[in-house]
Scaffold this motif. Structure first.
Motif, PDB file in Angstrom:
ATOM      1  N   LEU A 207       0.821  -1.202   0.106  1.00  0.00           N
ATOM      2  CA  LEU A 207      -0.142   0.043  -0.126  1.00  0.00           C
ATOM      3  C   LEU A 207       0.758   1.198   0.155  1.00  0.00           C
ATOM      4  N   PHE A 208       0.834   2.055  -0.914  1.00  0.00           N
ATOM      5  CA  PHE A 208       1.633   3.175  -1.155  1.00  0.00           C
ATOM      6  C   PHE A 208       0.576   4.553  -1.028  1.00  0.00           C
ATOM      7  N   LYS A 209       1.335   5.718  -0.469  1.00  0.00           N
ATOM      8  CA  LYS A 209       0.986   6.819  -0.931  1.00  0.00           C
ATOM      9  C   LYS A 209       1.135   7.140  -2.304  1.00  0.00           C
ATOM     10  N   SER A 210       0.239   7.650  -3.118  1.00  0.00           N
ATOM     11  CA  SER A 210       0.180   7.699  -4.441  1.00  0.00           C
ATOM     12  C   SER A 210       1.282   8.770  -4.847  1.00  0.00           C
ATOM     13  N   GLU A 211       1.504   9.853  -4.009  1.00  0.00           N
ATOM     14  CA  GLU A 211       2.454  10.852  -4.299  1.00  0.00           C
ATOM     15  C   GLU A 211       4.016  10.695  -4.115  1.00  0.00           C
ATOM     16  N   ALA A 212       3.988   9.712  -3.309  1.00  0.00           N
ATOM     17  CA  ALA A 212       5.505   9.119  -2.841  1.00  0.00           C
ATOM     18  C   ALA A 212       5.715   8.018  -4.054  1.00  0.00           C
ATOM     19  N   TYR A 213       4.734   7.085  -4.462  1.00  0.00           N
ATOM     20  CA  TYR A 213       5.060   6.308  -5.358  1.00  0.00           C
ATOM     21  C   TYR A 213       5.168   6.644  -6.671  1.00  0.00           C
ATOM     22  N   HIS A 214       4.691   7.832  -7.243  1.00  0.00           N
ATOM     23  CA  HIS A 214       4.874   8.354  -8.379  1.00  0.00           C
ATOM     24  C   HIS A 214       6.086   9.296  -8.267  1.00  0.00           C
ATOM     25  N   GLY A 215       6.385   9.766  -7.082  1.00  0.00           N
ATOM     26  CA  GLY A 215       7.551  10.520  -6.825  1.00  0.00           C
ATOM     27  C   GLY A 215       9.026   9.815  -7.054  1.00  0.00           C
ATOM     28  N   ILE A 216       9.019   8.564  -6.983  1.00  0.00           N
ATOM     29  CA  ILE A 216      10.432   7.807  -7.089  1.00  0.00           C
ATOM     30  C   ILE A 216      10.092   7.042  -8.425  1.00  0.00           C
ATOM     31  N   GLY A 217       9.193   7.223  -9.458  1.00  0.00           N
ATOM     32  CA  GLY A 217       9.163   6.839 -10.652  1.00  0.00           C
ATOM     33  C   GLY A 217       8.385   5.649 -10.895  1.00  0.00           C
ATOM     34  N   GLY A 218       7.777   5.374  -9.611  1.00  0.00           N
ATOM     35  CA  GLY A 218       7.011   3.827  -9.691  1.00  0.00           C
ATOM     36  C   GLY A 218       7.820   2.621 -10.084  1.00  0.00           C
ATOM     37  N   HIS A 219       6.957   1.735 -10.558  1.00  0.00           N
ATOM     38  CA  HIS A 219       7.686   0.457 -10.904  1.00  0.00           C
ATOM     39  C   HIS A 219       8.548   0.653 -12.137  1.00  0.00           C
ATOM     40  N   ALA A 220       8.735   1.774 -12.976  1.00  0.00           N
ATOM     41  CA  ALA A 220       9.539   1.734 -14.047  1.00  0.00           C
ATOM     42  C   ALA A 220      10.982   1.905 -13.394  1.00  0.00           C
ATOM     43  N   VAL A 221      11.296   2.032 -12.017  1.00  0.00           N
ATOM     44  CA  VAL A 221      12.575   2.435 -11.506  1.00  0.00           C
ATOM     45  C   VAL A 221      13.331   1.196 -11.333  1.00  0.00           C
ATOM     46  N   ASP A 228      11.021  -7.413  -7.352  1.00  0.00           N
ATOM     47  CA  ASP A 228      10.411  -6.146  -7.158  1.00  0.00           C
ATOM     48  C   ASP A 228       9.950  -5.616  -6.030  1.00  0.00           C
ATOM     49  N   ASP A 229       9.306  -6.376  -5.088  1.00  0.00           N
ATOM     50  CA  ASP A 229       8.844  -5.765  -3.986  1.00  0.00           C
ATOM     51  C   ASP A 229       9.816  -5.362  -3.229  1.00  0.00           C
ATOM     52  N   VAL A 230      10.851  -6.100  -2.622  1.00  0.00           N
ATOM     53  CA  VAL A 230      12.057  -5.569  -2.024  1.00  0.00           C
ATOM     54  C   VAL A 230      12.771  -4.458  -2.705  1.00  0.00           C
ATOM     55  N   ASP A 231      13.117  -4.362  -3.878  1.00  0.00           N
ATOM     56  CA  ASP A 231      13.554  -3.343  -4.671  1.00  0.00           C
ATOM     57  C   ASP A 231      12.838  -1.928  -4.646  1.00  0.00           C
ATOM     58  N   LEU A 232      11.614  -1.994  -4.636  1.00  0.00           N
ATOM     59  CA  LEU A 232      10.832  -0.867  -4.800  1.00  0.00           C
ATOM     60  C   LEU A 232      10.674  -0.340  -3.392  1.00  0.00           C
ATOM     61  N   ALA A 233      10.615  -1.384  -2.155  1.00  0.00           N
ATOM     62  CA  ALA A 233      10.853  -0.651  -1.028  1.00  0.00           C
ATOM     63  C   ALA A 233      12.073   0.032  -0.644  1.00  0.00           C
ATOM     64  N   LYS A 234      13.157  -0.333  -1.080  1.00  0.00           N
ATOM     65  CA  LYS A 234      14.530   0.129  -1.203  1.00  0.00           C
ATOM     66  C   LYS A 234      14.637   1.313  -1.799  1.00  0.00           C
ATOM     67  N   ALA A 235      14.058   1.469  -3.051  1.00  0.00           N
ATOM     68  CA  ALA A 235      13.691   2.701  -3.851  1.00  0.00           C
ATOM     69  C   ALA A 235      13.004   3.752  -3.054  1.00  0.00           C
ATOM     70  N   MET A 236      12.164   3.454  -2.153  1.00  0.00           N
ATOM     71  CA  MET A 236      11.331   4.229  -1.470  1.00  0.00           C
ATOM     72  C   MET A 236      12.253   4.923  -0.365  1.00  0.00           C
ATOM     73  N   LYS A 237      13.098   3.932   0.239  1.00  0.00           N
ATOM     74  CA  LYS A 237      14.039   4.682   1.404  1.00  0.00           C
ATOM     75  C   LYS A 237      14.917   5.434   0.944  1.00  0.00           C
ATOM     76  N   ARG A 238      15.435   5.091  -0.356  1.00  0.00           N
ATOM     77  CA  ARG A 238      16.472   5.881  -0.869  1.00  0.00           C
ATOM     78  C   ARG A 238      16.048   7.541  -1.211  1.00  0.00           C
ATOM     79  N   SER A 239      14.801   7.344  -1.447  1.00  0.00           N
ATOM     80  CA  SER A 239      14.126   8.853  -1.789  1.00  0.00           C
ATOM     81  C   SER A 239      13.619   9.407  -0.489  1.00  0.00           C
ATOM     82  N   ASN A 240      13.936   8.966   0.719  1.00  0.00           N
ATOM     83  CA  ASN A 240      13.657   9.422   2.031  1.00  0.00           C
ATOM     84  C   ASN A 240      12.194   9.200   2.517  1.00  0.00           C
TER      85      ASN A 240
END
Length: 371
Positions: A207-221, A228-240
């Motif tokens: 479950l994502f806040k939409s603003e944050a999900y799109h802020g990191i570029g979503g699944h495209a990153v 993909d689940d772990v890598d996406l969560a790490k991308a969220m943390k890297r974007s603070n």
């Protein structure tokens, strides 16, 4: 010899205590207060590929959600069974549902990642919930999840579901996901810091806040990721952004596999890539589980044969550790008696996954081959 058994007992007690202490940092979804005011729009996204057998259960569980401001988008990712036709039948004109026909898979993309990316482009709600087709949800899952997400001031909430298991190999392997998280992942760092290495997530429930999900570029990153689940969560943390991993087993169940072959393919696909394709880590974990979770069974047999019951203690303590995790996560605790067999299965799967990766044989999933 006495020193050896005392050494095993001391370490087994330490592992049990560490697991219990670590679990204190894993928050649980709780029954939402009647006063909780959640009015934000939530979009639920489901990628599906050859999931005809899950359509009826999925649509039923989505229709059963009591959250009002909600929509459902389901993507049929080039299924060659009756998934699409059955979706239309089960939805039966419910206007909250949209069914999308997936585009061809571009080069360099993993199939599920591309499906989720397409889904994310179809709705601009305040919150985005990605679930798998084999997931079943408690009617108040959305309210409970939003409550915890807001309380923790997080932008992503994920959790490992309860895993109802029926196949023998599935019983040995699938519940180990909870064991690995509660034993190996420092949940204090995972949930209270933004340090990417201390991160876990489960793609069946994110479950994502939409603003944050799109802020990191979503699944495209993470377009080529097999984890993909772990890598996406790490991308969220890297974007603070803050990420919270929760015990969602009271609200989310996942019927992951329908055959022992699927269990084998699913775990071989994820294990070596999930370990960073590290040969040293596979060797270390293989030795670790062989010494501390397989050997205790042999020690206990020796103790029973020689009437030295002290030698049975390491096995009993590993069973207690696994039973604690099973009770906490809604699993049948008698499976903890099979912990040595589960450890053998894990070691075999890790090495099989590694060899497939090293030999460039690729990983098969849903009729597609990934490197």
């Amino acid at each position: 010899m006495i020193f050896l058994i005392v050494f095993f007992i001391a370490l087994s007690l330490t592992f049990l205590a560490a697991t219990i202490i670590n679990s204190f940092f894993l928050p649980s979804l709780k029954k939402p207060s009647p006063r909780a005011d959640h009015s934000e729009r939530v979009a639920v996204f489901v990628p599906m590929r050859n999931e005809e057998g899950n359509v009826a259960g999925l649509v039923s569980t989505l229709k059963g959600l009591t959250y009002r401001n909600i929509s459902f988008s389901i993507l049929d990712d080039h299924s060659d069974d009756g998934t699409y036709k059955k979706l239309l039948e089960q939805i039966d004109g419910d206007e909250r549902f949209t069914v999308i026909q997936g585009k061809p898979l571009p080069s360099g993309w993993a199939g599920k990642v591309h499906a989720c990316h397409q889904l994310s482009q179809s709705d601009s709600s305040d919150y985005l919930l990605f679930v798998d087709a084999d997931v079943r949800l408690h009617p108040q899952t959305i309210q409970a999840s939003l409550t915890l997400l807001k309380k923790r001031k997080a932008s992503l909430l994920s959790g490992f579901p309860r895993f109802p298991v029926s196949l023998f190999f599935e019983k040995l392997i699938v519940p180990l996901q909870h064991f690995v998280i509660l034993f190996h992942l420092p949940l204090f760092l995972a949930n209270l810091t933004k340090w990417p290495p201390a991160t876990a997530a489960h793609g069946a429930f994110m479950l994502f806040k939409s603003e944050a999900y799109h802020g990191i570029g979503g699944h495209a990153v993470i377009k080529s990721s097999l984890v993909d689940d772990v890598d996406l969560a790490k991308a969220m943390k890297r974007s603070n952004y803050r990420v919270v991993l929760a015990n969602v087993t009271g609200y989310v169940s996942c019927y992951m596999y329908r055959s022992n072959k699927e269990v084998w393919n699913g775990f071989t696909k994820n294990l070596f890539p999930g370990l960073g394709r590290s040969i040293l880590l596979v060797i270390f974990l293989s030795l670790f589980y062989s010494v501390f979770y397989i050997a205790p069974l042999l020690l206990s047999i020796y103790g029973i044969v020689t009437h030295q019951l002290l030698w049975v203690m390491p096995y009993l303590l590993t069973v207690m550790q696994k039973a604690y995790v099973d009770l906490l996560t809604g699993q049948r605790p008698f499976l903890s008696l099979l912990m040595p067999l589960s450890a053998i299965g894990l070691v075999v799967l890790m090495n099989a996954s590694m060899w497939r990766g090293l030999k460039k044989q690729g990983y098969e999933w849903k009729g597609r081959l990934y490197q």
